[in-house]
Write a protein that holds these residues in place. Structure first.
Motif, PDB file in Angstrom:
ATOM      1  N   LYS A 152       0.852  -1.189   0.000  1.00 13.48           N
ATOM      2  CA  LYS A 152       0.000   0.000   0.000  1.00 13.48           C
ATOM      3  C   LYS A 152       0.884   1.234   0.000  1.00 13.48           C
ATOM      4  CE  LYS A 152      -0.715  -0.707   4.976  1.00 13.48           C
ATOM      5  NZ  LYS A 152      -1.736  -0.912   6.040  1.00 13.48           N
ATOM      6  N   ALA A 153       0.417   2.254  -0.696  1.00 18.03           N
ATOM      7  CA  ALA A 153       1.189   3.484  -0.828  1.00 18.03           C
ATOM      8  C   ALA A 153       0.277   4.597  -1.319  1.00 18.03           C
ATOM      9  CB  ALA A 153       2.353   3.282  -1.798  1.00 18.03           C
ATOM     10  N   GLN A 216       4.508  -1.148   1.787  1.00 16.19           N
ATOM     11  CA  GLN A 216       5.658  -1.310   0.908  1.00 16.19           C
ATOM     12  C   GLN A 216       5.145  -1.207  -0.523  1.00 16.19           C
ATOM     13  OE1 GLN A 216       7.250  -5.279   1.492  1.00 16.19           O
ATOM     14  NE2 GLN A 216       5.526  -6.258   0.467  1.00 16.19           N
ATOM     15  N   PHE A 217       6.044  -0.885  -1.467  1.00 14.07           N
ATOM     16  CA  PHE A 217       5.616  -0.799  -2.861  1.00 14.07           C
ATOM     17  C   PHE A 217       6.837  -0.837  -3.761  1.00 14.07           C
ATOM     18  CE2 PHE A 217       2.362   0.265  -6.025  1.00 14.07           C
ATOM     19  CZ  PHE A 217       1.225  -0.255  -5.398  1.00 14.07           C
ATOM     20  N   LEU A 229      10.382   0.069  -2.266  1.00 18.42           N
ATOM     21  CA  LEU A 229      10.278   1.046  -1.184  1.00 18.42           C
ATOM     22  C   LEU A 229       9.762   0.355   0.075  1.00 18.42           C
ATOM     23  CD1 LEU A 229      10.927   4.094  -1.274  1.00 18.42           C
ATOM     24  CD2 LEU A 229       8.475   4.529  -1.504  1.00 18.42           C
ATOM     25  N   ASN A 230      10.505   0.486   1.161  1.00 24.17           N
ATOM     26  CA  ASN A 230      10.117  -0.122   2.427  1.00 24.17           C
ATOM     27  C   ASN A 230       9.084   0.748   3.136  1.00 24.17           C
ATOM     28  OD1 ASN A 230      10.071  -1.950   4.514  1.00 24.17           O
ATOM     29  ND2 ASN A 230      12.191  -1.680   5.129  1.00 24.17           N
ATOM     30  N   ALA A 231       8.646   0.310   4.301  1.00 33.74           N
ATOM     31  CA  ALA A 231       7.621   1.025   5.056  1.00 33.74           C
ATOM     32  C   ALA A 231       8.103   2.400   5.485  1.00 33.74           C
ATOM     33  CB  ALA A 231       7.223   0.204   6.283  1.00 33.74           C
ATOM     34  N   ARG A 368       7.700  -0.068  12.336  1.00 33.74           N
ATOM     35  CA  ARG A 368       7.405   0.445  10.996  1.00 33.74           C
ATOM     36  C   ARG A 368       6.563  -0.545  10.197  1.00 33.74           C
ATOM     37  NH1 ARG A 368      13.321   1.077  10.629  1.00 33.74           N
ATOM     38  NH2 ARG A 368      13.872   3.010  11.685  1.00 33.74           N
ATOM     39  N   TRP A 369       6.906  -1.824  10.285  1.00 36.89           N
ATOM     40  CA  TRP A 369       6.223  -2.809   9.446  1.00 36.89           C
ATOM     41  C   TRP A 369       4.839  -3.158   9.970  1.00 36.89           C
ATOM     42  CZ3 TRP A 369       5.656  -4.089   4.856  1.00 36.89           C
ATOM     43  CH2 TRP A 369       5.135  -5.322   4.465  1.00 36.89           C
TER      44      TRP A 369
END
Length: 420
Positions: A152-153, A216-217, A229-231, A368-369
């Protein structure tokens, strides 16, 4: 009861998922304190006899060979590891803990390694190779639990329009100049430049991809560069690269596979302070940058190719397997001759890496995750080993940490209470 019989009993209990917490802790302690490797070899033999043969097609075997070897031989003397030529089909000039196996035995060895690693969870199947393919399919959590993050982003277009992104949507999102923005599948974004159309050469439009905590995306930039891209991260980039270089801006963490273009070098700008920034200049290469605002160090880890990291007039040239650490507080840039590249990209491969991280570093990763807040009741001098899949509810992650370190966790809504 002899040690051999006790080991057999404990392992059978764990494999049947009927072991108590005390029995699991006893088994982990036996393996952890196995100084001469005898118990580890017995565990390997027993697991390899018990686990069924399974087809190996479709799995990234080189990746899992490495993981399995590192888990099951981490505590053995180097001469002991080097002497295991009977099971090896090739030699490697990498770490002596990496063992290559005959293809027909690989999956069983992998499953054995996974079992040893996650016995404290009582369910060895969490680390089967299929799990590595996705970090979005999660085991259903209990009522007082937290689900893992997923794809999701938020995409912010040049005119400020915000487009929510998730795993479900697909298709063309928008057209910006000569560039089409498409979501081909869940968790991915693709920019494609078209030729022959009208173009305003004086105007550069920028997009920003932002992931929330628990998100993430992946994005393919207009030049073909792939970025994961990480969280809690963001990437700002032009919808079409023009001029003498390709420049993007990063906050948080991202893994890059840069498309080669010697005539137009690729540069990543990272804000390291109010009036300070770091530049990573590359050609065709693969590397990871971790630059969260709540981390003391900004870490650049090179897996392939070459990069040059610069800050305040100081530059460091990296070769594969090396890293550059920028200390935000001291404003010093250091070159590390050898780093654990697997640790740096564990998040991208769907894992939380415990080795090499203290409790506060690990809990920042978890916060974060899983989009949770962490509260400490007292300092916790715990040490941890291993890797944990990050597609499971947070309770399972915390359970394994409790079994491998002197720490206790309590989940209260979106808070995790940490105590000795």
């Amino acid at each position: 009861m002899s040690t051999q019989n006790r080991l057999t009993y404990l392992l059978e209990q764990a494999m049947q998922r009927s072991a108590t917490d005390t029995e699991l802790q006893e088994l982990i302690t036996l393996i952890r304190e196995d100084d001469n490797g005898n118990i580890t070899r017995q565990v390997e033999a027993m697991l390899l006899q018990e686990l069924p043969d399974t087809a190996t097609a479709g799995y990234d075997m080189s990746y899992w060979d490495d993981i399995a070897g590192r888990i099951l031989t981490a505590d053995r003397p180097e001469n002991e590891i080097a002497g295991q030529g009977n099971n090896s089909t090739e030699k490697t000039d990498q770490s002596p803990a990496v063992i290559r196996l005959n293809p027909w035995r690989r999956l069983r060895w992998i499953s054995a390694a996974a079992a040893v690693l996650v016995l404290s969870l009582g369910s060895y199947w969490f680390l089967r190779p299929a799990v590595r393919k996705s970090t979005t399919v999660a085991t259903a959590p209990a009522s007082n639990d937290v689900t893992p993050g997923g794809n999701k982003a938020m995409l912010v277009l040049a005119d400020g329009t915000e487009v929510p992104l998730d795993s479900a949507a697909s298709g063309t999102l928008t057209q910006q100049g000569n560039t089409s923005v498409v979501q081909p599948a869940g968790g991915q974004l693709l920019y494609t430049q078209q030729t022959g159309g009208p173009e305003n050469v004086d105007m550069v439009q920028y997009n920003t991809l932002r992931t929330p905590r628990g998100g993430q995306f992946q994005v393919t930039l207009p030049d073909g560069t792939n970025v994961w891209l990480n969280a809690a991260s963001s990437l700002k980039y032009p919808v079409a690269f023009k001029g003498a270089s390709r420049e993007v801006e990063l906050t948080g963490e991202a893994y890059f596979e840069v498309a080669h273009n010697r005539a137009m070098p690729f540069k990543v700008m990272v804000r390291t302070g109010q009036h300070d920034s770091m530049e990573v200049a590359v050609l065709g290469t693969q590397f990871n940058i971790m630059a969260y605002a709540d981390e003391t160090l900004v870490k650049t880890t090179l897996l392939e190719g070459a990069v040059k990291v610069s800050n305040s007039g100081i530059s460091k040239q990296l070769a594969p397997g090396q890293g550059a650490y920028l200390d935000r507080q001291r404003h010093t840039l250091a070159l590390l001759q050898q780093v654990d590249t697997e640790e740096a990209v564990a998040w991208k491969n769907g894992f939380i890496q415990l080795d090499g991280n203290d409790i506060t570093s690990i809990m920042r990763i978890i916060a974060r995750w899983y989009d949770v807040d962490v509260i400490y009741t007292a300092p916790v001098p715990a040490h941890f080993r291993g890797i944990i899949p990050r597609n499971v509810p947070v309770s399972r992650v915390l359970k394994m940490m409790e079994m491998t370190g002197e720490v206790h966790f309590e989940i209260k809504g979106k808070q995790i209470i940490v105590s000795p």
